[in-house]
Design an enzyme around this catalytic site. Structure first.
Site, PDB file in Angstrom:
ATOM      1  N   GLY A 348       0.843  -1.191   0.000  1.00  0.00           N
ATOM      2  CA  GLY A 348       0.000   0.000   0.000  1.00  0.00           C
ATOM      3  C   GLY A 348       0.874   1.235   0.000  1.00  0.00           C
ATOM      4  N   ALA A 349       1.887   1.185   0.853  1.00  0.00           N
ATOM      5  CA  ALA A 349       2.830   2.295   0.962  1.00  0.00           C
ATOM      6  C   ALA A 349       4.037   1.804   1.747  1.00  0.00           C
ATOM      7  CB  ALA A 349       2.189   3.475   1.684  1.00  0.00           C
ATOM      8  N   MET A 350       5.130   2.549   1.678  1.00  0.00           N
ATOM      9  CA  MET A 350       6.326   2.144   2.399  1.00  0.00           C
ATOM     10  C   MET A 350       7.001   3.362   3.001  1.00  0.00           C
ATOM     11  SD  MET A 350       8.449  -0.126   3.443  1.00  0.00           S
ATOM     12  CE  MET A 350       9.834   0.383   4.454  1.00  0.00           C
ATOM     13  N   GLU A 351       7.301   3.249   4.298  1.00  0.00           N
ATOM     14  CA  GLU A 351       7.733   4.397   5.085  1.00  0.00           C
ATOM     15  C   GLU A 351       9.216   4.742   4.951  1.00  0.00           C
ATOM     16  OE1 GLU A 351       6.802   1.409   6.381  1.00  0.00           O
ATOM     17  OE2 GLU A 351       8.083   0.849   8.065  1.00  0.00           O
ATOM     18  N   ASN A 352       9.813   4.601   3.773  1.00  0.00           N
ATOM     19  CA  ASN A 352      11.221   4.994   3.612  1.00  0.00           C
ATOM     20  C   ASN A 352      11.431   6.359   4.254  1.00  0.00           C
ATOM     21  OD1 ASN A 352      11.460   2.760   1.681  1.00  0.00           O
ATOM     22  ND2 ASN A 352      10.227   4.101   0.397  1.00  0.00           N
ATOM     23  N   GLU A 385       2.077   6.066   7.642  1.00  0.00           N
ATOM     24  CA  GLU A 385       3.481   6.131   7.209  1.00  0.00           C
ATOM     25  C   GLU A 385       4.246   7.201   7.977  1.00  0.00           C
ATOM     26  OE1 GLU A 385       4.353   3.688   5.585  1.00  0.00           O
ATOM     27  OE2 GLU A 385       2.335   3.086   5.007  1.00  0.00           O
ATOM     28  N   GLU A 407       4.503  -2.129  13.430  1.00  0.00           N
ATOM     29  CA  GLU A 407       3.296  -2.008  12.603  1.00  0.00           C
ATOM     30  C   GLU A 407       2.038  -1.813  13.450  1.00  0.00           C
ATOM     31  OE1 GLU A 407       3.440  -1.193   9.810  1.00  0.00           O
ATOM     32  OE2 GLU A 407       5.319  -1.961   9.014  1.00  0.00           O
TER      33      GLU A 407
HETATM   34 ZN   LIG Z   1       3.532   0.334   8.577  1.00  0.00          ZN
END
Ligand SMILES: [Zn+2]
Ligand SMILES: *[C@@H]1O[C@H](CO)[C@@H](O)[C@H](O)[C@H]1NC(C)=O
Ligand SMILES: *[C@@H]1O[C@H](CO)[C@@H](O)[C@H](O)[C@H]1NC(C)=O
Ligand SMILES: *[C@@H]1O[C@H](CO)[C@@H](O)[C@H](O)[C@H]1NC(C)=O
Ligand SMILES: *[C@@H]1O[C@H](CO)[C@@H](O)[C@H](O)[C@H]1NC(C)=O
Length: 964
Positions: A348-352, A385, A407
């Site tokens: 869905g998304a990635m918290e880089n 995020e 998470e």
């Molecule tokens: Zn997460």
């Protein structure tokens, strides 16, 4: 990462409709999809593997002997910094390969003498220097040992250097490596994404490192505790822009190997983990704002930015960051915050850190085309995020076994961040539906597992991947919310802030958080909890499942018991606490809030819970605890009569909870099925979304189990009677469907009203929907359907229609530039009742030019939700298992969703046998990350068979009596 991209949060509803009739099918489906928002954050859902490599066989019989046989790095070397240069080629080479080249200068320190250097490297072609795969030198006066031998280990993904003598303790060395990699379209590591803009194919180089793909981009110590500083340079075309975690501090145009290029240099990163790195080269554009010197930018395809699809994200990012700075009492740790929407993205998304990547649907919002569900999804995913920027990125778990903390935490506080950005939405209530109730369903199975795993239980990449599941995200969120509730939010936030400040740029285990929360408790006057935070929380994190608390208001006795959906299932996982929890119980008596009560053993008596006459007890108010509640029959009767006479006397959340508890207690044979069904009788007066949604999800199970039997007719008549007033209510408040309801959740409930009304055959519903879709077909440039209702209307129109309606949707799907519109059309096309159209659609999922790879497994799931499509999807998946597995299976979360989706309705002995045979037939290929899902599917099917046998007659009788 964000949560996995589930097909839908409210699958239940979707199924409900499906089961109903053709019509019904349609509607529910669409609803489900539209509201699919918050939950699918940042988990890599695909996990496409290189076709050339076989999935790693499970290491059951393998005994590691050499240091490089272990999946965990030895503890002899620690990284200090990397100077990484990457050059992705966005044009294919002569042999039609997309590649990237690069180099890495790694500075590391020896903390334990060793003559081996073991570093992660996967699928990279390394340049040789004097016959070795790297160059080693020492810093300062020291000299480095010579390399004797170097080689790659495929299984554990290492580059190994055997040295002629030992590295010296305390000395720093420099390792130089040059490499070439495949810029594949595999969504892992540094990869390639393609999209069409203005008829031209464009290529983006982008990345996804979590969990173990940084090693596919450059050789590195690829474990979260191996934090280092990264100096990044990227080489790229002059017509493109390069982005990474830090701000660009320099660009220089030059010529390398005869190619005109630009070299962008980035500021040194903070000390950080490899899984949070990001590298992107694109010709995207952006919008920006600054707040207190912090640069905030939203990046996307040029067309999307021009169409103002990034504006909403930019609007909410500032407030959300501001909220976390206050909540964590810590300033945003970086100098900029970039967020980018990618056309091809697995999670869905990635918290880089500093460069968060999103699916387009998770970041872009079109003020005209998007629904309020789309908007909520954008808000909550951004909030999720950005929560990680501190919790996860600034302070990181030591190892993946503690992923649940990372998470679960983000999945809890995302509601707080989103609430700050959109205070009128009452979004905090929704955690009950979208996390607590959702994970109850999984955690009530004997095959569940504890939140926390021991470090040594999680080693291989596939095991790490399995950690990204509903338990980690949603149970993590639920128990942290409970903790915050019983500590009170100020105490919780105080402990949190001290934890973040103490461990900034470092790594922790979960007990570190408990210790800091305990300090906050100890330093708060009048704060009293019956045990330490550590001891209380261990009950919830080290043993699986949750209790059902039974209150007997005749005696005041209170007891707890491990809640199992199938009472006959055998729990073979022992617990050191014997499945006894320390349960914080907030409760009320006849409308008056009482002092919190702690149930600390199996059985207790709490005198003030003994009531008589017209008094009633309602426990677990606002569902703040992670447990279910049961009462003596008299108290149940009093609660039900209260609902029927004055339902507003019970809070919204508790109305939803009473329904959900009752249905699940009935499933577990603790109360009767008819008592559960009686909780739905007051619904003819209910106008709010959360209780309705809770009821529909539970009734969905009845539909799944009975839709091929005579029970279905009576059920339909009953539900029609219950939904009719809601349908009329919305018809009235929308001035005969011409206005949008003002309340955020009212807009959701309008979808329920229309969806269920249509599927149950309420007068006027079908005609309404079909007229809208036909208007649109006549004039494709003017869509008269409100975005909120599109899912429902598209799905039903396609279900009622034939190839003409389907092909029109396909054409619109191919033409739209808006990702959310494409998603809903993609879901709606699975609603057709024509088997040939469904089979054709299933075949499309194998052709990436028709259905993007990232969308293949969810498309198969949509087909499986359709009552006609389910057997087709099941056949399709069985026939193509080897191929699908190779493409998507290893390390893929969506793959277990696929198994769940297909087997949801299984309730016959025949289906159970099919499932067993499926397992037998594909043992050689394996099931990868779907292994657990397959076991769960068999357990669920067994339970369904029993349930149907025992309940069918009662249910038929009840619906028949109540529908007249
Ligand atoms: Zn997460
Ligand atoms: C890495 O790059 C930084 C910044 O350009 C430089 O100061 C440093 O010396 C380099 N490190 C090594 C080991 O070459
Ligand atoms: C890497 O090397 C192998 C073996 O020499 C070769 O087959 C493969 O094509 C190379 N990969 C790339 C991306 O050049
Ligand atoms: C963003 O904020 C501006 C200024 O408050 C407002 O005019 C605009 O409508 C907002 N955009 C969206 C998409 O919400
Ligand atoms: C916030 O942080 C500051 C400085 O670190 C500290 O002095 C203060 O007590 C913190 N406030 C809270 C509420 O924790």
């Amino acid at each position: 990462m964000g949560k996995v991209y589930y097909v839908s949060k409210n699958v239940g509803l979707g199924l409900l409709v499906l089961a109903a009739s053709a019509l019904a099918t349609i509607i529910a489906l669409s609803i489900a999809y539209d509201k699919e928002r918050a939950k699918n954050r940042d988990k890599p859902e695909d996990g496409v593997t290189d076709n050339s490599s076989m999935p790693t066989p499970p290491t059951t019989s393998f005994t590691p002997k050499e240091p490089w046989d272990y999946y965990r790095l030895p503890d002899s070397l620690v990284p200090v910094s990397y100077n990484v240069t990457l050059w992705p080629r966005l044009q294919p080479s002569a042999d039609n390969m997309y590649i990237f080249t690069g180099s890495s200068v790694m500075l590391f320190r020896c903390v334990k003498e060793t003559d081996l250097i073991i570093i992660h490297s996967n699928k990279l072609n390394l340049t040789t220097f004097n016959g070795h795969l790297a160059k080693l030198s020492a810093l300062g006066e020291a000299t480095a040992p010579a390399i004797q031998k170097s080689w790659l280990v495929g299984k554990t993904e290492y580059l190994v250097l055997q040295l002629r003598s030992r590295l010296s303790l305390g000395v720093s060395y420099v390792l130089y490596i040059e490499f070439l990699g495949n810029l594949a379209d595999d969504l892992q590591g540094f990869y390639r994404s393609e999209y069409i803009e203005d008829g031209v194919k464009k290529v983006v180089a982008t990345s996804q490192m979590q969990a173990t793909y940084a090693r596919k981009t450059f050789p590195c110590f690829d474990e979260p505790a191996m934090k280092a500083i990264f100096n990044v340079k990227m080489i790229h075309g002059r017509d493109t822009v390069a982005l990474s975690n830090g701000r660009a501090i320099d660009t220089e145009d030059t010529v390398i190997d005869g190619v005109n290029v630009r070299v962008t240099t980035f500021e040194a990163t903070k000390k950080m983990s490899t899984y949070l790195l990001a590298f992107i080269v694109s010709d995207f554009s952006y919008i920006q704002s600054t707040q207190n010197d912090l640069l905030v930018r939203i990046w996307a395809r040029r067309k999307a930015i021009d169409d103002k699809q990034g504006d909403y994200a930019l609007n909410v990012t500032g407030p959300i960051l501001q909220f976390y700075e206050q909540y964590y009492n810590a300033t945003y740790p970086l100098s900029k915050s970039d967020q980018i929407a990618l056309p091809d993205f697995d999670a869905g998304a990635m918290e880089n850190w500093g460069l968060v990547t999103y699916r387009e649907t998770a970041l872009l919002f079109d003020p005209i085309m998007s629904s309020n569900g789309n908007k909520e999804r954008v808000t909550t995913i951004i909030a999720h995020e950005l929560a990680h920027m501190w919790f996860g990125n600034l302070v990181t778990m030591q190892w993946w076994n503690d992923l649940w903390l990372n998470e679960g935490f983000a999945s809890y506080v995302e509601y707080l961040g989103a609430d700050y950005a959109e205070p009128t939405w009452n979004i905090k209530d929704q955690i009950v539906l979208y996390d607590v109730h959702k994970v109850f369903a999984v955690d009530a199975l004997a095959s569940s597992h504890p939140l926390s795993r021991r470090e040594e239980e999680v080693n291989e990449p596939a095991q790490i991947s399995e950690m990204f599941n509903t338990i980690s995200y949603s149970k993590g969120a639920a128990v942290l919310r409970m903790l915050s509730e019983f500590l009170t939010e100020p105490v919780f936030a105080k402990g949190l802030s001290s934890y973040l400040n103490t461990f900034a740029f470092g790594n922790t285990v979960y007990t570190d958080l408990w210790n800091h929360l305990q300090q906050a408790v100890d330093s708060t006057p009048d704060m009293h909890i019956p045990h330490t935070v550590h001891d209380i929380m261990n009950r919830w994190t080290l043993q699986m499942g949750f209790p059902v608390v039974t209150i007997d208001t005749r005696t005041g006795s209170v007891t707890q018991k491990h809640f199992l959906l199938d009472p006959d299932s055998v729990v073979d996982r022992p617990s050191q606490f014997n499945y006894i929890w320390f349960v914080p119980i907030k409760w009320m008596k006849t409308g008056v809030e009482q002092q919190q009560y702690w149930l600390l053993q199996k059985t207790d008596t709490h005198g003030s819970m003994r009531v008589s006459g017209g008094d009633w007890v309602l426990a677990n108010t606002n569902m703040s605890g992670y447990f279910r509640v049961n009462y003596d029959p008299d108290n149940w009767d009093r609660l039900l009569s209260l609902l029927n006479t004055n339902h507003q006397a019970v809070s919204l959340i508790n109305r939803a909870q009473i329904i959900d508890d009752a249905f699940n207690l009935a499933r577990a044979k603790i109360i009767s099925t008819t008592l559960a069904l009686r909780t739905t009788k007051y619904l003819s007066k209910e106008r709010d979304y959360i209780p309705w949604e809770s009821a529909l999800r539970n009734l969905n199970y009845y539909i799944l189990m009975f839709d091929r039997t005579e029970v279905y007719g009576a059920l339909q008549t009953y539900l029609k009677k219950q939904i009719q007033p809601l349908f009329e209510h919305f018809q009235m408040i929308t001035a005969n469907w011409t206005k949008v309801p003002t309340g955020h959740t009212d807009q959701y409930n309008q979808i329920n009203a229309i969806g269920i009304a249509c599927s149950m055959g309420v007068e006027g519903c079908r005609v309404l929907i079909q007229s809208w879709y036909r208007q649109w077909m006549r004039n494709p440039h003017h869509n008269p359907i409100h975005p909120n209702l599109k899912n429902t209307v598209y799905c039903s129109a396609i279900a009622f229609g034939g190839v003409e309606e389907w092909d029109f949707a396909w054409k619109m799907f191919k033409n739209t530039t808006l990702a959310s519109e494409a998603s809903r059309l993609r879901a709606a096309m699975a609603c057709t009742k024509a088997p040939w159209l469904l089979n054709r659609y299933l075949e499309y999922t194998l052709d990436p030019t028709k259905i993007r790879k990232q969308d293949a497994t969810s498309t198969i799931q949509y087909v499986a939700r359709n009552v006609v499509g389910m057997p087709l999807a099941w056949n399709f998946v069985r026939a193509r298992w080897d191929y699908l597995f190779q493409q998507y299976g290893r390390g893929s979360f969506s793959f277990s969703n696929l198994v769940n989706g297909i087997t949801n309705r299984f309730s016959t002995e025949f289906e159970l046998q099919e499932l067993k045979k499926f397992k037998q037939d594909h043992l050689n290929v394996g099931f990868g990350s779907a292994t657990l899902a397959l076991e769960q599917a068999m357990e669920k099917t067994t339970a369904n068979i029993k349930w149907v046998t025992e309940n069918k007659a009662h249910v038929l009788k009840w619906f028949t009596e109540e529908s007249t």
